[in-house]
Design an enzyme around this catalytic site. Structure first.
Site, PDB file in Angstrom:
ATOM      1  NE  ARG A  14      52.157 -29.219   9.004  1.00 54.68           N
ATOM      2  CZ  ARG A  14      50.963 -29.764   9.184  1.00 54.68           C
ATOM      3  NH1 ARG A  14      50.822 -31.069   9.060  1.00 54.68           N
ATOM      4  NH2 ARG A  14      49.924 -29.015   9.502  1.00 54.68           N
TER       5      ARG A  14
ATOM      6  CB  THR B  86      57.343 -28.565   1.261  1.00 56.42           C
ATOM      7  OG1 THR B  86      57.937 -28.208   2.522  1.00 56.42           O
ATOM      8  CG2 THR B  86      57.795 -27.581   0.196  1.00 56.42           C
TER       9      THR B  86
ATOM     10  CG  ASP C 239      47.745 -26.197  15.563  1.00 53.95           C
ATOM     11  OD1 ASP C 239      48.276 -26.084  16.695  1.00 53.95           O
ATOM     12  OD2 ASP C 239      48.396 -26.185  14.511  1.00 53.95           O
TER      13      ASP C 239
ATOM     14  CG  ASP D 157      47.145 -22.579  16.745  1.00 54.91           C
ATOM     15  OD1 ASP D 157      48.186 -22.020  17.108  1.00 54.91           O
ATOM     16  OD2 ASP D 157      46.791 -22.679  15.554  1.00 54.91           O
TER      17      ASP D 157
END
Length: 217
Positions: free
Chosen positions: A112, A116, A208, A211
């Site tokens: 990602r 944006t 996340d 992670d």
């Protein structure tokens, strides 16, 4: 398991089994270790696999019991493809393969863009003869929906027999965006959380997933 429709008219199945919800609560805790988080994700994925494959096609084969010969159903596991959206999707895979060990595995590499939030592809590898196979796409977090929509768009180029999307958590914004692009693809998730924050993370969420799974930041 409860079922609803999104604004984009796509189906969403929430796997609300108590065992799934219990393990999800443990995963949400911020002090959960990497090892524990990874183990719980594997356990949840195995439990969710039972719901995702509920109407998996079967075929009748002849077997011999200790008493007599009979016709009995077996799943067409070799016609199933688990499509992993790298990297976090790989944590979902082991549990799914425990339930359907004969399935093939495909990989889609996306990242990602931090500015944006648009998904950028860097890897794509699928088994052959996808037109004969049922694809189950795996990604723990359906947040903005950009990666999910891009992955399924790319997957559709291979013309699989069917597609389902499986996530651990989903945001309402992600579901709306995904089903605006793919109203024909049902989503299976353990929970629909409140919203996205300004950084595109699901809240309250669990952080996340990649992670926490791999111990990286």
């Amino acid at each position: 398991m409860s079922t609803m429709n999104t604004a984009g008219a796509g189906q969403v199945h929430v796997v609300d089994h108590p065992l799934v919800q219990h393990k999800l609560t443990l995963m949400r805790q911020k002090d959960r270790s990497t090892n524990s988080f990874r183990r719980l994700l594997g356990e949840i994925s195995m439990l969710m696999a039972y719901e995702v494959t509920r109407d998996m096609p079967t075929q009748m084969i002849e077997i011999e019991t200790p008493l007599e010969t009979m016709m009995s159903p077996v799943i067409e596991g070799r016609k199933t493809v688990f499509v992993v959206i790298m990297r976090a999707g790989s944590g979902f895979l082991d549990g799914m393969l425990q339930v359907v060990p004969g399935a093939r595995v495909g990989h889609i590499g996306l990242y990602r863009d931090p500015k944006t939030l648009v998904a950028v592809e860097y890897y794509f590898k699928m088994p052959g003869d996808m037109h004969e196979r049922d694809a189950i796409v795996l990604d723990p977090m359906l947040a903005t929906g950009n990666s999910a929509a891009a992955a399924v768009e790319r997957l559709k180029e291979t013309r699989p027999r069917s597609i389902r999307f499986v996530s651990l958590l989903a945001a309402p914004e992600g579901l709306a965006h995904f089903h605006e692009a793919h109203p024909d693809v049902p989503v299976y998730t353990a929970a629909i959380d409140r919203q996205l924050n300004d950084h595109g993370y699901i809240v309250p969420g669990l952080g996340d997933a990649g992670d926490r799974m791999f111990g990286t930041k």
